[in-house]
Each structure stands twice: as structure tokens, then as C-alpha cells.
Design a protein around this motif. Structure first.
Motif, mmCIF file in Angstrom:
data_model
loop_
_atom_site.group_PDB
_atom_site.id
_atom_site.type_symbol
_atom_site.label_atom_id
_atom_site.label_comp_id
_atom_site.label_asym_id
_atom_site.label_seq_id
_atom_site.Cartn_x
_atom_site.Cartn_y
_atom_site.Cartn_z
ATOM 1 N N ALA A 105 50.814 14.485 25.605
ATOM 2 C CA ALA A 105 51.178 13.131 25.188
ATOM 3 C C ALA A 105 52.109 13.111 23.990
ATOM 4 C CB ALA A 105 49.919 12.340 24.846
ATOM 5 N N TYR A 106 53.079 12.205 24.055
ATOM 6 C CA TYR A 106 53.860 11.842 22.876
ATOM 7 C C TYR A 106 53.126 10.723 22.149
ATOM 8 C CZ TYR A 106 58.064 14.492 24.112
ATOM 9 O OH TYR A 106 58.969 15.489 24.376
ATOM 10 N N LEU A 107 53.277 10.732 20.815
ATOM 11 C CA LEU A 107 52.593 9.737 19.996
ATOM 12 C C LEU A 107 53.522 9.186 18.928
ATOM 13 C CD1 LEU A 107 50.405 12.520 20.148
ATOM 14 C CD2 LEU A 107 48.939 10.513 19.998
ATOM 15 N N ARG A 108 53.308 7.906 18.591
ATOM 16 C CA ARG A 108 53.995 7.286 17.461
ATOM 17 C C ARG A 108 53.061 7.277 16.251
ATOM 18 N NH1 ARG A 108 53.141 2.658 20.904
ATOM 19 N NH2 ARG A 108 55.326 2.690 21.550
ATOM 20 N N VAL A 109 53.633 7.183 15.078
ATOM 21 C CA VAL A 109 52.846 7.184 13.844
ATOM 22 C C VAL A 109 52.528 5.739 13.444
ATOM 23 C CG1 VAL A 109 52.769 7.854 11.415
ATOM 24 C CG2 VAL A 109 53.915 9.334 13.088
ATOM 25 N N ILE A 110 51.244 5.416 13.381
ATOM 26 C CA ILE A 110 50.795 4.093 12.943
ATOM 27 C C ILE A 110 50.536 4.104 11.439
ATOM 28 C CG2 ILE A 110 49.028 2.312 13.195
ATOM 29 C CD1 ILE A 110 50.881 2.676 15.641
ATOM 30 N N GLU A 111 49.860 5.127 10.966
ATOM 31 C CA GLU A 111 49.610 5.310 9.531
ATOM 32 C C GLU A 111 49.937 6.759 9.192
ATOM 33 O OE1 GLU A 111 45.650 4.150 8.454
ATOM 34 O OE2 GLU A 111 45.749 2.263 9.598
ATOM 35 N N PRO A 112 50.883 7.019 8.290
ATOM 36 C CA PRO A 112 51.246 8.392 7.942
ATOM 37 C C PRO A 112 50.119 9.094 7.204
ATOM 38 C CG PRO A 112 52.294 6.854 6.441
ATOM 39 C CD PRO A 112 51.630 6.017 7.500
ATOM 40 N N GLY A 113 50.192 10.404 7.203
ATOM 41 C CA GLY A 113 49.177 11.177 6.493
ATOM 42 C C GLY A 113 49.435 12.660 6.573
ATOM 43 N N GLU A 114 48.546 13.425 5.968
ATOM 44 C CA GLU A 114 48.649 14.878 5.961
ATOM 45 C C GLU A 114 47.547 15.472 6.827
ATOM 46 O OE1 GLU A 114 48.480 15.838 1.796
ATOM 47 O OE2 GLU A 114 50.654 15.633 1.572
ATOM 48 N N ILE A 115 47.903 16.528 7.544
ATOM 49 C CA ILE A 115 46.951 17.190 8.433
ATOM 50 C C ILE A 115 47.018 18.694 8.251
ATOM 51 C CG2 ILE A 115 46.958 15.381 10.180
ATOM 52 C CD1 ILE A 115 48.942 17.107 11.800
ATOM 53 N N ARG A 116 46.003 19.358 8.765
ATOM 54 C CA ARG A 116 46.008 20.821 8.780
ATOM 55 C C ARG A 116 45.074 21.304 9.874
ATOM 56 N NH1 ARG A 116 44.276 22.915 3.159
ATOM 57 N NH2 ARG A 116 44.886 24.859 4.195
ATOM 58 N N VAL A 117 45.155 22.577 10.202
ATOM 59 C CA VAL A 117 44.308 23.183 11.228
ATOM 60 C C VAL A 117 42.832 22.915 10.927
ATOM 61 C CG1 VAL A 117 43.586 25.368 12.240
ATOM 62 C CG2 VAL A 117 45.989 24.977 11.731
ATOM 63 N N GLY A 118 42.082 22.553 11.971
ATOM 64 C CA GLY A 118 40.657 22.308 11.818
ATOM 65 C C GLY A 118 40.292 20.866 11.574
#
Length: 222
Positions: A153-166
Motif C-alpha cells: 500500500a501507498y500511504l499519505r501523511v496525516i500527522e507527521p512524526g518520527e519512527i524507527r524499527v520496532g
């Protein structure tokens, strides 16, 4: 449900792309760092929504409606068995490799929270291309991938943020229609008669897919 991998690509010269400069960012590699995700801007101007990731051919990829691409590890494991080869996370050019998430079964407009802040919304499935086939090095790959019907799936960003593995992936909104990524993909590729059904997803659909559905209905009826 969680992120197994966050994958970033760098521009790479290859012989199998029709990009004018002969480069692609499809060869994505896992990163262990914290990664910022935000809306990149309109298609043709904006590229990847994932910081540090390259989208070279902005004619067909990237932009707000295709800011992030996610693939289920379970689907890649299925392909590993079928192809008889190892497919590491990122091998499909995906930004996010998930586990426990039915990515292709997600509904258009479905929203996921990943980590503490990021919220993404499902827009459409990934249509395979010549660059994808060249990257995988599999004969008839475009046809085989299409026949499988599990496009990610492609996705749009509703609320930005930071992510990481896990990071956990939480379902925070599920629309009450039945238009899944897999259905949208079928309608866009092998079963055009399904296009009218996509209209139930409304404005959550990728604008190009919504326009195709409206055009079909105008020409052929619902």
C-alpha cells in the motif's frame, strides 16, 4: 502489529529504468536510526515522505498521495517460497516492512499510527513497472506480481512524526466501506469492471484512481 524495517534508497544508475537520467531509488536498505516522515508535496514536485529516501522519477512516484510505501513481511515470505530466493526487507523498494498488518487487505482511507506521533492513511496499491522488474531480476515479474494481487500500500501523511524499527503499528480508523487495496489494485489492472466499486472510498482514494473510476462510470455506467 509493528515495523520490522524502515528502508531508505539512494539514487543509483541502472540500465533498466526509463528515467531521463537513468537513475532510481528503488534499491532501499534498512536503517536503524530514527527517521522523520512528513508530507513531501504534490506529485511531480514532492518526492518521498521519508527523510533520507530518494524518489528519482517523480513523474510516476512520490508526492503526497504516495508519500510512503508499505509491504507486509508475510507477503514477502510468500514470494520467497515461490521464487526460491531470499528477499531482504526493502527488496520491493518499500519504505516500511511490517509484520502482523494485512497491508493489501487494508481499506482505502484506513489510518495507522506508527510510533508515538505518525499517522498515515492508505490511498492505493502499487502498480508494478519495468524498473521494479529490472531490480528484482525475475522474468515476467510485472505479470506475476499483478496476478498475485498483493501489491502493498501507498500511504499519505496525516500527522507527521518520527519512527524507527520496532515501533508498534496501531489501527486508529477503519472506514465502513469494503474497498481494499487489493480490490483497488484489481480494478486498476486486470478487472476494470470493478472501477465503479471504488467510488465508495470517496476522496480517500488516490486522486488518479478516483478519476479513473469516475471516468469509467461516465462512459459505462455504475
Amino acid at each position: 502489529m509493528k515495523l520490522l524495517s524502515v528502508n531508505l534508497g539512494r539514487p543509483k544508475a541502472v540500465p533498466y529504468t526509463d528515467h531521463p537520467d537513468g537513475v532510481t531509488g528503488i534499491d532501499k536498505q534498512p536503517t536503524d536510526g530514527i527517521v522523520r516522515v512528513s508530507a513531501p508535496g504534490p506529485k511531480g514536485v514532492g518526492a518521498s515522505g521519508v527523510a533520507g529516501d530518494a524518489v528519482c522519477d517523480t513523474r510516476h512516484h512520490g508526492g503526497d498521495e504516495q508519500a510512503v510505501y508499505a509491504v507486509a513481511r508475510e507477503d514477502m515470505d510468500d514470494w520467497e517460497r515461490e521464487l526460491g530466493r531470499t528477499l531482504p526487507n526493502g527488496a520491493f523498494g518499500e519504505n516500511l516492512t511490517t509484520t502482523g498488518v494485512d497491508v493489501s487487505g487494508a481499506r482505502i482511507g484506513e489510518r495507522w499510527r506508527i510510533g508515538p506521533d505518525l499517522v498515515l492513511e492508505v490511498t492505493c496499491g502499487r502498480i508494478p513497472c519495468r524498473t521494479f522488474q529490472g531490480h528484482l531480476g525475475e522474468k515476467r515479474w510485472v505479470r506475476r506480481f499483478t496476478e498475485k494481487g498483493a501489491p502493498g500500500a501507498y500511504l499519505r501523511v496525516i500527522e507527521p512524526g518520527e519512527i524507527r524499527v520496532g515501533d508498534p503499528v496501531a489501527l486508529v480508523h477503519r472506514p465502513d466501506h469494503d474497498v481494499t487495496v487489493a480490490l483497488q489494485f484489481r480494478a486498476a489492472t486486470t478487472r476494470r469492471e470493478l472501477l465503479p466499486r471504488l467510488l465508495a472510498a470517496g476522496e480517500a482514494l488516490h486522486p488518479e484512481s478516483l478519476a479513473a473510476a469516475r471516468k469509467y462510470v461516465a462512459a459505462h455506467g455504475a
